[in-house]
Design a protein around this motif. Structure first.
Motif, PDB file in Angstrom:
ATOM      1  N   ALA A  21       0.863  -1.177   0.000  1.00 53.44           N
ATOM      2  CA  ALA A  21       0.000   0.000   0.000  1.00 53.44           C
ATOM      3  C   ALA A  21       0.900   1.228   0.000  1.00 53.44           C
ATOM      4  O   ALA A  21       2.029   1.171   0.501  1.00 53.44           O
ATOM      5  N   TRP A  22       0.415   2.325  -0.561  1.00 54.27           N
ATOM      6  CA  TRP A  22       1.218   3.538  -0.658  1.00 54.27           C
ATOM      7  C   TRP A  22       0.312   4.751  -0.705  1.00 54.27           C
ATOM      8  O   TRP A  22      -0.819   4.687  -1.167  1.00 54.27           O
ATOM      9  N   VAL A  23       0.831   5.853  -0.217  1.00 53.52           N
ATOM     10  CA  VAL A  23       0.164   7.149  -0.301  1.00 53.52           C
ATOM     11  C   VAL A  23       1.258   8.194  -0.477  1.00 53.52           C
ATOM     12  O   VAL A  23       2.245   8.198   0.255  1.00 53.52           O
ATOM     13  N   VAL A  24       1.059   9.074  -1.446  1.00 52.40           N
ATOM     14  CA  VAL A  24       1.946  10.221  -1.636  1.00 52.40           C
ATOM     15  C   VAL A  24       1.092  11.469  -1.487  1.00 52.40           C
ATOM     16  O   VAL A  24       0.013  11.577  -2.080  1.00 52.40           O
ATOM     17  N   GLY A  25       1.556  12.392  -0.673  1.00 56.64           N
ATOM     18  CA  GLY A  25       0.832  13.630  -0.429  1.00 56.64           C
ATOM     19  C   GLY A  25       0.553  14.386  -1.716  1.00 56.64           C
ATOM     20  O   GLY A  25       1.339  14.342  -2.674  1.00 56.64           O
ATOM     21  N   VAL A  26      -0.556  15.101  -1.733  1.00 59.19           N
ATOM     22  CA  VAL A  26      -1.002  15.817  -2.932  1.00 59.19           C
ATOM     23  C   VAL A  26       0.091  16.738  -3.476  1.00 59.19           C
ATOM     24  O   VAL A  26       0.321  16.798  -4.680  1.00 59.19           O
ATOM     25  N   ALA A  27       0.790  17.444  -2.608  1.00 62.73           N
ATOM     26  CA  ALA A  27       1.827  18.379  -3.052  1.00 62.73           C
ATOM     27  C   ALA A  27       3.006  17.683  -3.725  1.00 62.73           C
ATOM     28  O   ALA A  27       3.798  18.334  -4.411  1.00 62.73           O
ATOM     29  N   HIS A  28       3.123  16.366  -3.569  1.00 59.43           N
ATOM     30  CA  HIS A  28       4.271  15.627  -4.091  1.00 59.43           C
ATOM     31  C   HIS A  28       3.900  14.688  -5.240  1.00 59.43           C
ATOM     32  O   HIS A  28       4.768  13.965  -5.747  1.00 59.43           O
ATOM     33  N   GLN A  29       2.638  14.679  -5.623  1.00 53.59           N
ATOM     34  CA  GLN A  29       2.188  13.742  -6.656  1.00 53.59           C
ATOM     35  C   GLN A  29       2.659  14.171  -8.042  1.00 53.59           C
ATOM     36  O   GLN A  29       3.000  15.320  -8.276  1.00 53.59           O
ATOM     37  N   GLY A  30       2.683  13.186  -8.951  1.00 56.73           N
ATOM     38  CA  GLY A  30       3.033  13.448 -10.336  1.00 56.73           C
ATOM     39  C   GLY A  30       4.523  13.499 -10.614  1.00 56.73           C
ATOM     40  O   GLY A  30       4.938  13.854 -11.716  1.00 56.73           O
ATOM     41  N   ARG A  31       5.345  13.108  -9.651  1.00 56.41           N
ATOM     42  CA  ARG A  31       6.807  13.147  -9.812  1.00 56.41           C
ATOM     43  C   ARG A  31       7.418  11.751  -9.850  1.00 56.41           C
ATOM     44  O   ARG A  31       8.640  11.613  -9.863  1.00 56.41           O
ATOM     45  N   GLY A  32       6.590  10.708  -9.807  1.00 57.50           N
ATOM     46  CA  GLY A  32       7.102   9.341  -9.856  1.00 57.50           C
ATOM     47  C   GLY A  32       7.599   8.802  -8.520  1.00 57.50           C
ATOM     48  O   GLY A  32       8.222   7.745  -8.478  1.00 57.50           O
ATOM     49  N   LEU A  33       7.319   9.509  -7.424  1.00 56.91           N
ATOM     50  CA  LEU A  33       7.811   9.072  -6.118  1.00 56.91           C
ATOM     51  C   LEU A  33       7.180   7.754  -5.683  1.00 56.91           C
ATOM     52  O   LEU A  33       7.873   6.891  -5.130  1.00 56.91           O
ATOM     53  N   ALA A  34       5.883   7.595  -5.904  1.00 58.31           N
ATOM     54  CA  ALA A  34       5.214   6.346  -5.511  1.00 58.31           C
ATOM     55  C   ALA A  34       5.767   5.181  -6.321  1.00 58.31           C
ATOM     56  O   ALA A  34       6.102   4.135  -5.756  1.00 58.31           O
TER      57      ALA A  34
END
Length: 164
Positions: free
Chosen positions: A92-105
Motif C-alpha cells: 500500500a502507498w500514499v503520496v501527499g497531494v503536493a508531491h504527486q506526479g513526480r514518480g515518487l510512488a
C-alpha cells in the motif's frame, strides 16, 4: 525481518518511527487523499498511536514493514507499507497531494518490491480503487496486473516481485 533504509534514484525510504507522526500529519492532511479510500485526515495524535502499533513490526506470522518516503534530502512526501505473510506481500502507498506526479510512488514501491524479493517474497498484491488511475499505474509499474476480484470496492492486483 526489519525495514531498513532503501535509497533510489530520487527517493530515500526511512523506516517508520513514532516521531514521524507530526511531519506525516501535514503530508496526509489534504482531504483529496481520501477520495477513493474514504476516511479523513488523521491527527498527529492518531498517527502516533497508529505508528506505535506499526513499529512493533509483526503480529504472529505477519510482518508489518513501513517506510516514510522522502524525495532526496527533502521533507516527507508519503509512505509505503508491506504486510508480509507466507511469501506474499500486500503493498500500500500514499503520496501527499503536493508531491504527486513526480514518480515518487512508483520508485518507492519498486524499491520495496525488489527488496522483498530478495527476502523470499514470491507474490505481490495490492488493492486499488478501479477509478484510481495513478495507483493503477504504480501497481502496473512494478509488474502487477488487475484480477477479476473486487473487495470492498477495490480491485485486487497481483504479480511477481521484480528482480532486486
Amino acid at each position: 525481518m526489519r525495514a531498513g533504509v532503501l535509497s533510489g534514484r530520487t527517493v530515500v525510504l526511512e523506516p517508520l518511527r513514532v516521531e514521524h507522526a507530526e511531519e506525516m500529519a501535514v503530508v496526509l492532511a489534504d482531504a483529496e487523499l481520501y477520495r477513493f479510500t474514504g476516511g479523513e485526515p488523521p491527527s498527529a495524535d492518531e498517527l502516533r498511536a497508529r505508528y506505535a502499533a506499526q513499529v512493533r513490526g509483526r503480529s504472529g506470522e505477519q510482518w508489518w514493514l513501513n517506510w516514510v518516503i522522502r524525495a532526496q534530502g527533502a521533507a516527507a512526501a508519503g509512505y509505503v507499507q508491506a504486510t508480509v505473510e507466507g511469501g506474499i506481500a500486500e503493498l500500500a502507498w500514499v503520496v501527499g497531494v503536493a508531491h504527486q506526479g513526480r514518480g515518487l510512488a512508483r520508485e518507492s514501491v519498486g524499491l520495496v518490491a525488489a527488496w522483498l524479493r530478495g527476502l523470499g517474497v514470491v507474490r505481490l498484491i495490492a488493492h486499488v480503487h478501479p477509478d484510481h488511475a495513478a495507483s493503477a499505474a504504480v501497481a502496473r509499474g512494478v509488474g502487477m496486473v488487475p484480477t477479476s476480484v473486487v473487495e470492498d470496492g477495490e480491485r485486487l492486483w497481483e504479480g511477481l516481485p521484480p528482480a532486486p
